[in-house]
Design a protein around this motif. Structure first.
Motif, PDB file in Angstrom:
ATOM      1  N   SER A 111       0.819  -1.207   0.000  1.00  0.00           N
ATOM      2  CA  SER A 111       0.000   0.000   0.000  1.00  0.00           C
ATOM      3  C   SER A 111       0.852   1.256   0.000  1.00  0.00           C
ATOM      4  O   SER A 111       0.510   2.255  -0.628  1.00  0.00           O
ATOM      5  CB  SER A 111      -0.932   0.014   1.212  1.00  0.00           C
ATOM      6  OG  SER A 111      -1.874  -1.028   1.130  1.00  0.00           O
ATOM      7  N   GLU A 112       1.957   1.209   0.718  1.00  0.00           N
ATOM      8  CA  GLU A 112       2.868   2.352   0.754  1.00  0.00           C
ATOM      9  C   GLU A 112       4.185   1.933   1.381  1.00  0.00           C
ATOM     10  O   GLU A 112       4.292   0.873   2.001  1.00  0.00           O
ATOM     11  CB  GLU A 112       2.268   3.522   1.529  1.00  0.00           C
ATOM     12  CG  GLU A 112       2.076   3.262   3.017  1.00  0.00           C
ATOM     13  CD  GLU A 112       1.728   4.530   3.782  1.00  0.00           C
ATOM     14  OE1 GLU A 112       2.653   5.314   4.103  1.00  0.00           O
ATOM     15  OE2 GLU A 112       0.534   4.751   4.052  1.00  0.00           O
ATOM     16  N   TYR A 113       5.185   2.808   1.236  1.00  0.00           N
ATOM     17  CA  TYR A 113       6.470   2.568   1.886  1.00  0.00           C
ATOM     18  C   TYR A 113       7.164   3.903   2.085  1.00  0.00           C
ATOM     19  O   TYR A 113       6.786   4.937   1.517  1.00  0.00           O
ATOM     20  CB  TYR A 113       7.352   1.606   1.081  1.00  0.00           C
ATOM     21  CG  TYR A 113       7.797   2.122  -0.275  1.00  0.00           C
ATOM     22  CD1 TYR A 113       9.023   2.772  -0.438  1.00  0.00           C
ATOM     23  CD2 TYR A 113       7.001   1.947  -1.404  1.00  0.00           C
ATOM     24  CE1 TYR A 113       9.432   3.234  -1.690  1.00  0.00           C
ATOM     25  CE2 TYR A 113       7.401   2.402  -2.648  1.00  0.00           C
ATOM     26  CZ  TYR A 113       8.618   3.043  -2.784  1.00  0.00           C
ATOM     27  OH  TYR A 113       9.013   3.504  -4.023  1.00  0.00           O
ATOM     28  N   GLY A 114       8.176   3.882   2.923  1.00  0.00           N
ATOM     29  CA  GLY A 114       8.986   5.066   3.153  1.00  0.00           C
ATOM     30  C   GLY A 114      10.434   4.658   3.290  1.00  0.00           C
ATOM     31  O   GLY A 114      10.734   3.515   3.655  1.00  0.00           O
ATOM     32  N   GLN A 115      11.336   5.566   2.990  1.00  0.00           N
ATOM     33  CA  GLN A 115      12.759   5.276   3.081  1.00  0.00           C
ATOM     34  C   GLN A 115      13.420   6.279   4.028  1.00  0.00           C
ATOM     35  O   GLN A 115      13.057   7.448   4.055  1.00  0.00           O
ATOM     36  CB  GLN A 115      13.415   5.348   1.698  1.00  0.00           C
ATOM     37  CG  GLN A 115      12.737   4.455   0.662  1.00  0.00           C
ATOM     38  CD  GLN A 115      13.701   3.926  -0.379  1.00  0.00           C
ATOM     39  OE1 GLN A 115      14.735   3.350  -0.061  1.00  0.00           O
ATOM     40  NE2 GLN A 115      13.354   4.104  -1.646  1.00  0.00           N
ATOM     41  N   PRO A 153      -7.461   2.298   4.247  1.00  0.00           N
ATOM     42  CA  PRO A 153      -7.101   2.641   2.875  1.00  0.00           C
ATOM     43  C   PRO A 153      -7.851   3.890   2.425  1.00  0.00           C
ATOM     44  O   PRO A 153      -8.963   4.151   2.880  1.00  0.00           O
ATOM     45  CB  PRO A 153      -7.551   1.413   2.083  1.00  0.00           C
ATOM     46  CG  PRO A 153      -7.623   0.307   3.090  1.00  0.00           C
ATOM     47  CD  PRO A 153      -8.054   0.963   4.356  1.00  0.00           C
ATOM     48  N   PRO A 154      -7.263   4.745   1.572  1.00  0.00           N
ATOM     49  CA  PRO A 154      -6.026   4.431   0.866  1.00  0.00           C
ATOM     50  C   PRO A 154      -4.755   4.812   1.616  1.00  0.00           C
ATOM     51  O   PRO A 154      -3.692   4.286   1.338  1.00  0.00           O
ATOM     52  CB  PRO A 154      -6.143   5.288  -0.399  1.00  0.00           C
ATOM     53  CG  PRO A 154      -6.945   6.465   0.043  1.00  0.00           C
ATOM     54  CD  PRO A 154      -7.924   5.949   1.040  1.00  0.00           C
ATOM     55  N   LEU A 155      -4.805   5.752   2.585  1.00  0.00           N
ATOM     56  CA  LEU A 155      -3.542   6.231   3.136  1.00  0.00           C
ATOM     57  C   LEU A 155      -3.661   6.759   4.556  1.00  0.00           C
ATOM     58  O   LEU A 155      -2.845   7.550   4.984  1.00  0.00           O
ATOM     59  CB  LEU A 155      -2.974   7.338   2.227  1.00  0.00           C
ATOM     60  CG  LEU A 155      -1.468   7.616   2.321  1.00  0.00           C
ATOM     61  CD1 LEU A 155      -0.693   6.432   1.759  1.00  0.00           C
ATOM     62  CD2 LEU A 155      -1.102   8.873   1.549  1.00  0.00           C
TER      63      LEU A 155
END
Length: 316
Positions: A111-115, A153-155
């Protein structure tokens, strides 16, 4: 003489009471910021979820080697949402995070990711939010209160704060803002029953084990605050083809994403701060990063954003 002794005993008792109160308050303050999640719970994540997360981490590792060396810890989101917050870290230093969800068809999706070191559900952010709410933490804990991590969802990543005989409070897990309780309560009450098929996730999906997925480098875009540059409000939304062209060839253009009435689910309007391409065989998927100015930078599939809102350009 007896009066003097009684007074001394009374003073000693008061000092002991104050000392114990300080110790209890310190213990409670240390406990509450981490109350939303227990220790990493990989044993609660199905084998297929762990396999899927490792595949996504390997794909991210083709453009950022830290993901290849990172340990993945799993925290279930819910209850009932069948999602997992996956924290990637090396020696307790954050590398990034992922949100893995189950679709209505029972399929796993990123659904999402972060770095980097910023992440959702940050303990320090939760502590700051509780402080702003002037919560009496010791009283809430003693009354059987609890904090749980949720994802809609979505965020929308959020904490739900519950304690007896009080309305639940909802806190945005990306920026610490208080969310409208009636809206979140309605969302929870109207959430459709999950069609998640447990049988599909009990074992790893070996047929996808040989699939090679890779990522391009992260391309950054200008950082800005949409609330301070309002010209985009009077402009026309960009067409999808123009958006992809702007992302690829005009990276100096400042873009805003707004989901209108659904901005609650995004914490928006938000600046487009980066993008990254994913490749699998002949297919490519574009992830667009939102935020990063005053909140966590979150990579989301472009198709999700295109279906939920519009992109606008801020003229330099």
């Amino acid at each position: 003489m007896k009066s003097t002794i009684a007074q001394k005993q009374s003073r000693i008792q008061r000092r002991i009471y104050v000392l114990l109160s300080v110790m209890i308050s310190f213990a409670v303050c240390s406990f509450w910021p981490t109350a939303y999640a227990t220790a990493p719970t990989s044993h609660l994540a199905p084998a297929a979820v762990e396999q899927y997360a490792e595949q996504q981490a390997h794909a991210l590792g083709t453009s950022n080697s830290d993901w290849l060396a990172a340990r993945l810890d799993y925290y279930p989101l819910g209850p009932g949402t069948h999602g997992w917050f996956v924290q990637a870290s090396i020696s307790d230093k954050r590398v990034g995070y992922m949100i893995i969800s189950v679709t209505s068809l029972g399929e796993l999706t990123l659904s999402e990711y972060g770095q980097g070191e910023q992440a959702l559900y940050d303990n320090e952010l939760l502590g700051q939010a509780l402080e702003r709410l002037h919560l009496e933490q010791a009283i809430v804990q003693a009354a059987g209160g609890k904090i749980t991590a949720h994802y809609a969802p979505p965020l929308l990543a959020y904490w739900k704060l519950e304690y007896p005989n009080q309305d639940a409070l909802y806190v945005d897990a990306s920026n610490g803002d208080l969310l409208p309780g009636h809206t979140l309560l309605q969302l929870e009450n109207n959430a459709p029953p999950s069609s998640w098929g447990a049988g599909k996730l009990l074992e790893p999906q070996h047929n996808s084990a040989g699939t090679v997925v890779r990522t391009n480098q992260v391309y950054t875009h200008p950082a800005f605050d949409p609330s301070l540059q309002l010209a985009w409000l009077t402009s026309e939304p960009l067409q999808p083809a123009h958006i992809e062209k702007s992302l690829q060839y005009k990276q100096n253009e400042a873009l805003v994403f707004s989901a209108g009435e659904r901005n609650l689910f995004y914490g928006g309007p938000l600046p487009v701060s980066a993008h990254q391409w994913w490749h699998q065989d002949s297919d490519s998927i574009l992830y667009v990063a939102l935020g990063g100015t005053h909140s966590v930078q979150r990579f989301v599939p472009f198709n999700t954003l295109r279906n939920d809102g519009h992109f606008y350009m801020i003229n330099p």
